[in-house]
Design an enzyme around this catalytic site. Structure first.
Site, PDB file in Angstrom:
ATOM      1  N   ASP A  26       0.837  -1.196   0.000  1.00 22.48           N
ATOM      2  CA  ASP A  26       0.000   0.000   0.000  1.00 22.48           C
ATOM      3  C   ASP A  26       0.873   1.248   0.000  1.00 22.48           C
ATOM      4  O   ASP A  26       0.596   2.230  -0.704  1.00 22.48           O
ATOM      5  CB  ASP A  26      -0.914  -0.025   1.223  1.00 22.48           C
ATOM      6  CG  ASP A  26      -1.751   1.227   1.354  1.00 22.48           C
ATOM      7  OD1 ASP A  26      -2.618   1.453   0.493  1.00 22.48           O
ATOM      8  OD2 ASP A  26      -1.538   1.985   2.317  1.00 22.48           O
TER       9      ASP A  26
ATOM     10  N   GLU B 177      -1.730  -5.289  -3.819  1.00 27.47           N
ATOM     11  CA  GLU B 177      -0.778  -4.518  -3.013  1.00 27.47           C
ATOM     12  C   GLU B 177       0.344  -5.410  -2.498  1.00 27.47           C
ATOM     13  O   GLU B 177       1.525  -5.001  -2.490  1.00 27.47           O
ATOM     14  CB  GLU B 177      -1.511  -3.851  -1.849  1.00 27.47           C
ATOM     15  CG  GLU B 177      -2.452  -2.735  -2.283  1.00 27.47           C
ATOM     16  CD  GLU B 177      -3.250  -2.151  -1.145  1.00 27.47           C
ATOM     17  OE1 GLU B 177      -3.799  -1.043  -1.327  1.00 27.47           O
ATOM     18  OE2 GLU B 177      -3.338  -2.792  -0.071  1.00 27.47           O
TER      19      GLU B 177
END
Length: 229
Positions: free
Chosen positions: A49, A121
């Site tokens: 992320d 991610e």
């Protein structure tokens, strides 16, 4: 370890050949199948992320040197939100190589936005750990290239835009009402109605998550309010 043919094919779609394929395997391992000796991808998701966020922030600053923070923030949010990550994951067939437990697999886990976004991610984190930030940046920019090129000046999602329209017109937030659900649990179809306080409304129907159908209903009402329907 020597990756299987499916993982090698995925590396090709991803655009990175792992020196340590065990990193990729971990990134693809959901908690429903993890064990003490087979960790899941949650820690990698946390890192990925941040990798994605930094790449997108840099790219947006470079693409528009005169943009204000107020202009950049919604563009950034549109590029890194879960729906976008899940869409990118689908484009490279990530769901096909996800490692899932039987119950998650039976409930359609390979198609779930949340699982795909988290795994996307995690995969970006695996690239970063395998080859460094420059390579991770190259992979991200290649996968997000079309979205970066077409990002709008005001890329708010439809639900946010409709709520802001309602507030600007002295109304409370719109209501979303599920009027129908059909199909199996692993692939449900929803019919959603969005309604403003003054009675104006629109509906949308389709397969996917309830949120995605709410978004479609909100967009339909926005189009009607703005005279596009």
């Amino acid at each position: 370890m020597t990756p299987g043919a499916d993982i090698r094919a995925f590396m090709g779609r991803l655009g990175h050949d792992f020196a340590r394929p065990e990193l990729l395997i971990r990134a693809l391992t959901h908690g429903s199948i993890s064990t003490a000796t087979r960790p899941d991808n949650q820690r990698l998701e946390f890192l990925g992320d941040r990798v994605l966020g930094l790449v997108m922030a840099e790219a947006l600053l470079e693409a528009d040197r005169g943009a204000s923070e107020g202009q950049l923030a919604p563009r950034y949010n549109a590029l890194v939100r879960g729906e976008t990550c899940a869409a990118v994951a689908r484009e490279i067939g990530l769901g096909e190589v996800l490692k899932l437990g039987r119950s998650e697999m039976m409930s359609g886990g390979r198609r779930k936005d949340a699982l795909l976004a988290d795994a996307m991610e995690a995969v970006l984190a695996a690239v970063y750990l395998d080859a460094g930030f420059d390579v991770a940046r190259r992979v991200v920019l290649a996968l997000w290239a079309g979205r970066l090129a077409s990002i709008e000046d005001d890329p708010r999602d439809a639900k946010t835009a409709l709520q802001e329209w309602a507030q600007a017109n002295g109304m409370p937030p719109p209501r979303y009402i599920q009027t129908e659900r059909s199909g199996p649990d692993h692939a449900p179809t929803f019919r959603m109605t969005v309604r403003l306080a003054d009675g104006r409304e629109a509906e949308a129907q389709g397969a996917g998550t309830k949120r995605s159908i709410e978004q479609a209903a909100a967009q339909a009402l926005l189009d009607r309010l703005e005279g596009r329907q």
